[in-house]
Design a protein around this motif. Structure first.
Motif, PDB file in Angstrom:
ATOM      1  N   GLN A   1      13.045  -4.675  36.862  1.00 39.61           N
ATOM      2  CA  GLN A   1      13.074  -3.331  37.434  1.00 39.61           C
ATOM      3  C   GLN A   1      12.939  -3.435  38.941  1.00 39.61           C
ATOM      4  OE1 GLN A   1       9.809  -0.795  36.255  1.00 39.61           O
ATOM      5  NE2 GLN A   1      10.996   1.037  36.648  1.00 39.61           N
ATOM      6  N   ILE A   2      13.693  -2.598  39.660  1.00 38.45           N
ATOM      7  CA  ILE A   2      13.636  -2.567  41.128  1.00 38.45           C
ATOM      8  C   ILE A   2      13.460  -1.116  41.553  1.00 38.45           C
ATOM      9  CG2 ILE A   2      14.928  -2.983  43.249  1.00 38.45           C
ATOM     10  CD1 ILE A   2      16.391  -5.223  41.683  1.00 38.45           C
ATOM     11  N   LYS A   3      12.471  -0.885  42.420  1.00 35.62           N
ATOM     12  CA  LYS A   3      12.204   0.459  42.931  1.00 35.62           C
ATOM     13  C   LYS A   3      12.283   0.440  44.456  1.00 35.62           C
ATOM     14  CE  LYS A   3       9.024   1.873  39.298  1.00 35.62           C
ATOM     15  NZ  LYS A   3       7.678   2.370  39.016  1.00 35.62           N
ATOM     16  N   PRO A   4      12.853   1.467  45.047  1.00 33.72           N
ATOM     17  CA  PRO A   4      12.865   1.529  46.517  1.00 33.72           C
ATOM     18  C   PRO A   4      11.474   1.876  47.056  1.00 33.72           C
ATOM     19  CG  PRO A   4      13.909   3.473  45.600  1.00 33.72           C
ATOM     20  CD  PRO A   4      13.575   2.567  44.441  1.00 33.72           C
ATOM     21  N   LEU A   5      11.129   1.316  48.204  1.00 37.42           N
ATOM     22  CA  LEU A   5       9.866   1.637  48.866  1.00 37.42           C
ATOM     23  C   LEU A   5      10.111   2.698  49.921  1.00 37.42           C
ATOM     24  CD1 LEU A   5       8.337  -1.892  49.441  1.00 37.42           C
ATOM     25  CD2 LEU A   5       7.558  -0.164  47.847  1.00 37.42           C
ATOM     26  N   LYS A   6       9.152   3.566  50.101  1.00 33.68           N
ATOM     27  CA  LYS A   6       9.249   4.618  51.111  1.00 33.68           C
ATOM     28  C   LYS A   6       8.076   4.497  52.068  1.00 33.68           C
ATOM     29  CE  LYS A   6      11.384   7.711  47.821  1.00 33.68           C
ATOM     30  NZ  LYS A   6      11.193   8.887  46.992  1.00 33.68           N
ATOM     31  N   ALA A   7       8.345   4.720  53.335  1.00 36.19           N
ATOM     32  CA  ALA A   7       7.275   4.719  54.332  1.00 36.19           C
ATOM     33  C   ALA A   7       6.418   5.966  54.132  1.00 36.19           C
ATOM     34  CB  ALA A   7       7.853   4.686  55.724  1.00 36.19           C
ATOM     35  N   GLU A   8       5.119   5.789  54.167  1.00 38.38           N
ATOM     36  CA  GLU A   8       4.189   6.906  54.027  1.00 38.38           C
ATOM     37  C   GLU A   8       3.558   7.179  55.383  1.00 38.38           C
ATOM     38  OE1 GLU A   8       1.346   6.185  50.954  1.00 38.38           O
ATOM     39  OE2 GLU A   8       2.863   5.444  49.578  1.00 38.38           O
ATOM     40  N   PRO A   9       3.293   8.440  55.684  1.00 34.10           N
ATOM     41  CA  PRO A   9       2.651   8.752  56.959  1.00 34.10           C
ATOM     42  C   PRO A   9       1.320   8.018  57.095  1.00 34.10           C
ATOM     43  CG  PRO A   9       3.386  10.764  55.860  1.00 34.10           C
ATOM     44  CD  PRO A   9       3.570   9.627  54.892  1.00 34.10           C
TER      45      PRO A   9
ATOM     46  N   ARG B   1       0.917   4.853  57.198  1.00 32.89           N
ATOM     47  CA  ARG B   1       1.025   3.498  56.648  1.00 32.89           C
ATOM     48  C   ARG B   1       2.433   2.982  56.922  1.00 32.89           C
ATOM     49  NH1 ARG B   1      -1.205   2.838  50.754  1.00 32.89           N
ATOM     50  NH2 ARG B   1      -1.512   0.759  51.562  1.00 32.89           N
ATOM     51  N   GLY B   2       2.522   1.751  57.302  1.00 31.02           N
ATOM     52  CA  GLY B   2       3.830   1.148  57.525  1.00 31.02           C
ATOM     53  C   GLY B   2       4.372   0.544  56.253  1.00 31.02           C
ATOM     54  N   LEU B   3       5.588   0.046  56.323  1.00 26.78           N
ATOM     55  CA  LEU B   3       6.170  -0.647  55.179  1.00 26.78           C
ATOM     56  C   LEU B   3       5.555  -2.036  55.059  1.00 26.78           C
ATOM     57  CD1 LEU B   3       9.963   0.228  55.538  1.00 26.78           C
ATOM     58  CD2 LEU B   3       8.443   0.939  53.709  1.00 26.78           C
ATOM     59  N   PRO B   4       5.404  -2.532  53.851  1.00 30.58           N
ATOM     60  CA  PRO B   4       4.891  -3.895  53.667  1.00 30.58           C
ATOM     61  C   PRO B   4       5.953  -4.917  54.071  1.00 30.58           C
ATOM     62  CG  PRO B   4       5.464  -2.924  51.566  1.00 30.58           C
ATOM     63  CD  PRO B   4       5.639  -1.851  52.594  1.00 30.58           C
ATOM     64  N   TYR B   5       5.582  -6.172  54.076  1.00 26.18           N
ATOM     65  CA  TYR B   5       6.497  -7.236  54.481  1.00 26.18           C
ATOM     66  C   TYR B   5       7.170  -7.869  53.276  1.00 26.18           C
ATOM     67  CZ  TYR B   5       4.309  -6.790  59.016  1.00 26.18           C
ATOM     68  OH  TYR B   5       3.857  -6.299  60.207  1.00 26.18           O
TER      69      TYR B   5
ATOM     70  N   ARG C   1       7.616  -7.689  46.848  1.00 27.46           N
ATOM     71  CA  ARG C   1       8.369  -6.795  47.729  1.00 27.46           C
ATOM     72  C   ARG C   1       9.400  -7.594  48.515  1.00 27.46           C
ATOM     73  NH1 ARG C   1       2.814  -4.666  48.079  1.00 27.46           N
ATOM     74  NH2 ARG C   1       2.889  -2.737  46.887  1.00 27.46           N
ATOM     75  N   TYR C   2      10.619  -7.012  48.635  1.00 29.52           N
ATOM     76  CA  TYR C   2      11.732  -7.687  49.291  1.00 29.52           C
ATOM     77  C   TYR C   2      12.491  -6.734  50.200  1.00 29.52           C
ATOM     78  CZ  TYR C   2      11.075 -11.361  45.834  1.00 29.52           C
ATOM     79  OH  TYR C   2      10.542 -12.360  45.062  1.00 29.52           O
ATOM     80  N   CYS C   3      13.112  -7.299  51.235  1.00 24.34           N
ATOM     81  CA  CYS C   3      14.019  -6.526  52.084  1.00 24.34           C
ATOM     82  C   CYS C   3      15.395  -6.492  51.403  1.00 24.34           C
ATOM     83  CB  CYS C   3      14.119  -7.150  53.477  1.00 24.34           C
ATOM     84  SG  CYS C   3      14.856  -8.793  53.514  1.00 24.34           S
ATOM     85  N   ASP C   4      16.320  -5.699  51.931  1.00 22.93           N
ATOM     86  CA  ASP C   4      17.656  -5.586  51.338  1.00 22.93           C
ATOM     87  C   ASP C   4      18.402  -6.918  51.364  1.00 22.93           C
ATOM     88  OD1 ASP C   4      17.410  -2.903  50.664  1.00 22.93           O
ATOM     89  OD2 ASP C   4      18.122  -2.237  52.621  1.00 22.93           O
ATOM     90  N   LYS C   5      18.159  -7.734  52.372  1.00 21.46           N
ATOM     91  CA  LYS C   5      18.852  -9.018  52.499  1.00 21.46           C
ATOM     92  C   LYS C   5      18.399 -10.011  51.432  1.00 21.46           C
ATOM     93  CE  LYS C   5      18.126 -12.622  55.385  1.00 21.46           C
ATOM     94  NZ  LYS C   5      17.599 -13.206  56.583  1.00 21.46           N
ATOM     95  N   CYS C   6      17.125 -10.042  51.116  1.00 25.46           N
ATOM     96  CA  CYS C   6      16.570 -11.023  50.179  1.00 25.46           C
ATOM     97  C   CYS C   6      16.592 -10.561  48.720  1.00 25.46           C
ATOM     98  CB  CYS C   6      15.141 -11.369  50.569  1.00 25.46           C
ATOM     99  SG  CYS C   6      15.012 -12.161  52.179  1.00 25.46           S
TER     100      CYS C   6
END
Length: 60
Positions: A6-14, A16-20, A44-49
């Motif tokens: 399963q893959i879920k998109p992460l959203k930035a929260e006010p 708090r920054g995005l994780p690495y 957690r992964y970026c779009d490239k990885c």
């Protein structure tokens, strides 16, 4: 090596920054879930990885 089930998109929260990204250290935009027997590993992964995301239980 396991692929995510399963893959879920992460959203930035006010306030708090995005994780690495677990692979390259950039900002992560996706959360991958891996089924490892009696538990689920969350990475957690970026779009490239994300296309090459795998989890090897023997490494942890």
């Amino acid at each position: 090596m396991q692929k995510p089930f399963q893959i879920k998109p992460l959203k930035a929260e006010p306030g708090r920054g995005l994780p690495y990204c677990n692979a390259c250290g950039a900002y992560a935009t996706n959360e991958a879930h891996f089924d490892v027997g009696n538990y689920i590993v969350l990475r957690r992964y970026c779009d490239k990885c994300l296309p090459t995301a795998e989890y090897d239980p023997s490494l942890n």
